[in-house]
Design a protein around this motif. Structure first.
Motif, PDB file in Angstrom:
ATOM      1  N   ARG A  38       0.823  -1.503  -0.016  1.00  0.00           N
ATOM      2  CA  ARG A  38      -0.119   0.117   0.013  1.00  0.00           C
ATOM      3  C   ARG A  38       1.065   1.121  -0.055  1.00  0.00           C
ATOM      4  NH1 ARG A  38      -5.458  -0.395   2.693  1.00  0.00           N
ATOM      5  NH2 ARG A  38      -5.124   1.728   2.799  1.00  0.00           N
ATOM      6  N   GLY A  39       0.382   2.221  -0.509  1.00  0.00           N
ATOM      7  CA  GLY A  39       0.786   3.495  -0.635  1.00  0.00           C
ATOM      8  C   GLY A  39       2.093   3.747  -1.699  1.00  0.00           C
ATOM      9  N   ARG A  40       2.352   2.732  -2.500  1.00  0.00           N
ATOM     10  CA  ARG A  40       3.339   2.597  -3.681  1.00  0.00           C
ATOM     11  C   ARG A  40       2.524   3.612  -4.750  1.00  0.00           C
ATOM     12  NH1 ARG A  40       8.508   0.460  -3.440  1.00  0.00           N
ATOM     13  NH2 ARG A  40       8.684  -0.757  -1.632  1.00  0.00           N
ATOM     14  N   ARG A  41       3.410   4.032  -5.457  1.00  0.00           N
ATOM     15  CA  ARG A  41       2.999   4.775  -6.734  1.00  0.00           C
ATOM     16  C   ARG A  41       2.220   3.871  -7.532  1.00  0.00           C
ATOM     17  NH1 ARG A  41       3.493   9.713  -4.954  1.00  0.00           N
ATOM     18  NH2 ARG A  41       5.309  10.303  -4.186  1.00  0.00           N
ATOM     19  N   LEU A  42       1.158   4.532  -8.340  1.00  0.00           N
ATOM     20  CA  LEU A  42       0.472   3.627  -9.451  1.00  0.00           C
ATOM     21  C   LEU A  42       1.138   3.513 -10.793  1.00  0.00           C
ATOM     22  CD1 LEU A  42      -3.110   4.488  -8.398  1.00  0.00           C
ATOM     23  CD2 LEU A  42      -2.181   2.387  -8.109  1.00  0.00           C
ATOM     24  N   TRP A  43       2.069   4.470 -10.852  1.00  0.00           N
ATOM     25  CA  TRP A  43       2.888   4.473 -12.257  1.00  0.00           C
ATOM     26  C   TRP A  43       3.669   3.630 -12.508  1.00  0.00           C
ATOM     27  CZ3 TRP A  43       7.671   5.053 -11.327  1.00  0.00           C
ATOM     28  CH2 TRP A  43       8.238   5.976 -10.268  1.00  0.00           C
ATOM     29  N   LEU A  44       4.294   2.786 -11.132  1.00  0.00           N
ATOM     30  CA  LEU A  44       5.289   1.861 -11.189  1.00  0.00           C
ATOM     31  C   LEU A  44       4.957   0.642 -12.039  1.00  0.00           C
ATOM     32  CD1 LEU A  44       8.156   1.155 -10.331  1.00  0.00           C
ATOM     33  CD2 LEU A  44       7.492  -0.039  -8.294  1.00  0.00           C
ATOM     34  N   PRO A  45       3.524   0.054 -12.033  1.00  0.00           N
ATOM     35  CA  PRO A  45       3.261  -0.891 -12.894  1.00  0.00           C
ATOM     36  C   PRO A  45       3.245  -0.578 -14.327  1.00  0.00           C
ATOM     37  CG  PRO A  45       1.724  -0.973 -11.021  1.00  0.00           C
ATOM     38  CD  PRO A  45       2.652   0.434 -10.958  1.00  0.00           C
ATOM     39  N   TRP A  46       2.994   0.555 -14.594  1.00  0.00           N
ATOM     40  CA  TRP A  46       2.705   1.047 -16.004  1.00  0.00           C
ATOM     41  C   TRP A  46       4.384   1.193 -16.602  1.00  0.00           C
ATOM     42  CZ3 TRP A  46       4.828   5.267 -18.971  1.00  0.00           C
ATOM     43  CH2 TRP A  46       4.146   5.351 -20.237  1.00  0.00           C
ATOM     44  N   VAL A  47       5.438   1.837 -15.849  1.00  0.00           N
ATOM     45  CA  VAL A  47       6.615   1.914 -16.227  1.00  0.00           C
ATOM     46  C   VAL A  47       7.347   0.570 -16.499  1.00  0.00           C
ATOM     47  CG1 VAL A  47       9.005   2.692 -15.290  1.00  0.00           C
ATOM     48  CG2 VAL A  47       6.894   3.998 -14.998  1.00  0.00           C
ATOM     49  N   THR A  48       7.048  -0.481 -15.747  1.00  0.00           N
ATOM     50  CA  THR A  48       7.438  -1.952 -15.666  1.00  0.00           C
ATOM     51  C   THR A  48       7.009  -2.418 -17.197  1.00  0.00           C
ATOM     52  OG1 THR A  48       7.129  -2.178 -13.304  1.00  0.00           O
ATOM     53  CG2 THR A  48       7.197  -4.199 -14.542  1.00  0.00           C
ATOM     54  N   VAL A  49       5.625  -2.319 -17.300  1.00  0.00           N
ATOM     55  CA  VAL A  49       5.159  -2.920 -18.657  1.00  0.00           C
ATOM     56  C   VAL A  49       5.936  -2.236 -19.796  1.00  0.00           C
ATOM     57  CG1 VAL A  49       3.052  -2.931 -20.178  1.00  0.00           C
ATOM     58  CG2 VAL A  49       2.851  -3.373 -17.690  1.00  0.00           C
ATOM     59  N   LEU A  50       6.057  -0.797 -19.868  1.00  0.00           N
ATOM     60  CA  LEU A  50       6.780  -0.247 -20.743  1.00  0.00           C
ATOM     61  C   LEU A  50       8.387  -0.545 -20.752  1.00  0.00           C
ATOM     62  CD1 LEU A  50       7.033   2.020 -22.917  1.00  0.00           C
ATOM     63  CD2 LEU A  50       7.642   3.518 -20.869  1.00  0.00           C
ATOM     64  N   ALA A  51       8.699  -0.743 -19.848  1.00  0.00           N
ATOM     65  CA  ALA A  51      10.309  -1.228 -19.901  1.00  0.00           C
ATOM     66  C   ALA A  51      10.396  -2.735 -20.314  1.00  0.00           C
ATOM     67  CB  ALA A  51      10.874  -1.697 -18.242  1.00  0.00           C
ATOM     68  N   PHE A  52       9.591  -3.564 -20.113  1.00  0.00           N
ATOM     69  CA  PHE A  52       9.474  -4.840 -20.755  1.00  0.00           C
ATOM     70  C   PHE A  52       9.032  -4.971 -22.182  1.00  0.00           C
ATOM     71  CE2 PHE A  52       8.812  -6.960 -16.734  1.00  0.00           C
ATOM     72  CZ  PHE A  52       9.461  -8.102 -16.850  1.00  0.00           C
ATOM     73  N   GLU A  53       8.139  -4.132 -22.575  1.00  0.00           N
ATOM     74  CA  GLU A  53       7.809  -4.008 -24.172  1.00  0.00           C
ATOM     75  C   GLU A  53       8.867  -3.224 -24.920  1.00  0.00           C
ATOM     76  OE1 GLU A  53       6.043  -3.955 -27.793  1.00  0.00           O
ATOM     77  OE2 GLU A  53       5.700  -5.215 -25.884  1.00  0.00           O
ATOM     78  N   LEU A  54       9.979  -2.291 -24.335  1.00  0.00           N
ATOM     79  CA  LEU A  54      10.937  -1.709 -25.126  1.00  0.00           C
ATOM     80  C   LEU A  54      11.782  -2.747 -25.228  1.00  0.00           C
ATOM     81  CD1 LEU A  54      10.948   1.835 -23.502  1.00  0.00           C
ATOM     82  CD2 LEU A  54       9.981   1.185 -25.905  1.00  0.00           C
ATOM     83  N   PHE A  55      12.029  -3.393 -23.966  1.00  0.00           N
ATOM     84  CA  PHE A  55      13.047  -4.508 -24.195  1.00  0.00           C
ATOM     85  C   PHE A  55      12.642  -5.625 -25.396  1.00  0.00           C
ATOM     86  CE2 PHE A  55      14.558  -8.865 -22.877  1.00  0.00           C
ATOM     87  CZ  PHE A  55      16.096  -8.778 -22.923  1.00  0.00           C
ATOM     88  N   ASN A  56      11.606  -5.926 -25.203  1.00  0.00           N
ATOM     89  CA  ASN A  56      10.987  -6.969 -26.322  1.00  0.00           C
ATOM     90  C   ASN A  56      11.170  -6.353 -27.530  1.00  0.00           C
ATOM     91  OD1 ASN A  56       9.469  -9.142 -27.488  1.00  0.00           O
ATOM     92  ND2 ASN A  56       7.762  -7.614 -27.726  1.00  0.00           N
TER      93      ASN A  56
END
Length: 118
Positions: A38-56
């Motif tokens: 709880r209390g973590r930023r909601l953008w972190l999952p979005w950035v994680t998906v972006l990182a995976f996609e850019l790597f792919n």
């Protein structure tokens, strides 16, 4: 090897590679979102998906070469992968902002999502 794995996964699941991008993007987004405390930023999952996609896409371009067709395919894949995580991020941000306004304290109810002004 990575491309062979993606092709095999696409065939096993009877999904097009475009659909596979969408499903995996959502799965990664939800997995990261659900594992955060709880209390973590909601953008972190979005950035994680972006990182995976850019790597792919970097692997795809490295494997096939930077042709115009490959680059336009990469742009399409990035859009397919990021559309729904972006919609979820924006919708959640709007809902939390409304909850803060309704609460009257200027903070999200329960401090969800890390959008508080502290």
């Amino acid at each position: 090897m990575f491309n062979a794995l993606k092709t095999e996964l696409s065939e096993v699941l009877h999904l097009s590679k475009d659909a596979l991008h969408i499903h995996l993007g959502l799965a990664i987004y939800l997995a990261v979102l659900l594992t955060l405390t709880r209390g973590r930023r909601l953008w972190l999952p979005w950035v994680t998906v972006l990182a995976f996609e850019l790597f792919n896409e970097a692997i795809d371009i490295f494997h096939h070469g930077p042709s115009t067709a490959e680059l336009s395919g990469s742009v399409k894949d990035i859009i397919n992968n990021m559309l729904w995580p972006t919609v979820l991020l924006v919708a959640t941000h709007i809902l939390l902002r409304r909850a803060r306004q309704m609460d009257g304290t200027g903070e999200a109810v329960g401090s969800e999502g890390g959008f508080s002004r502290r």
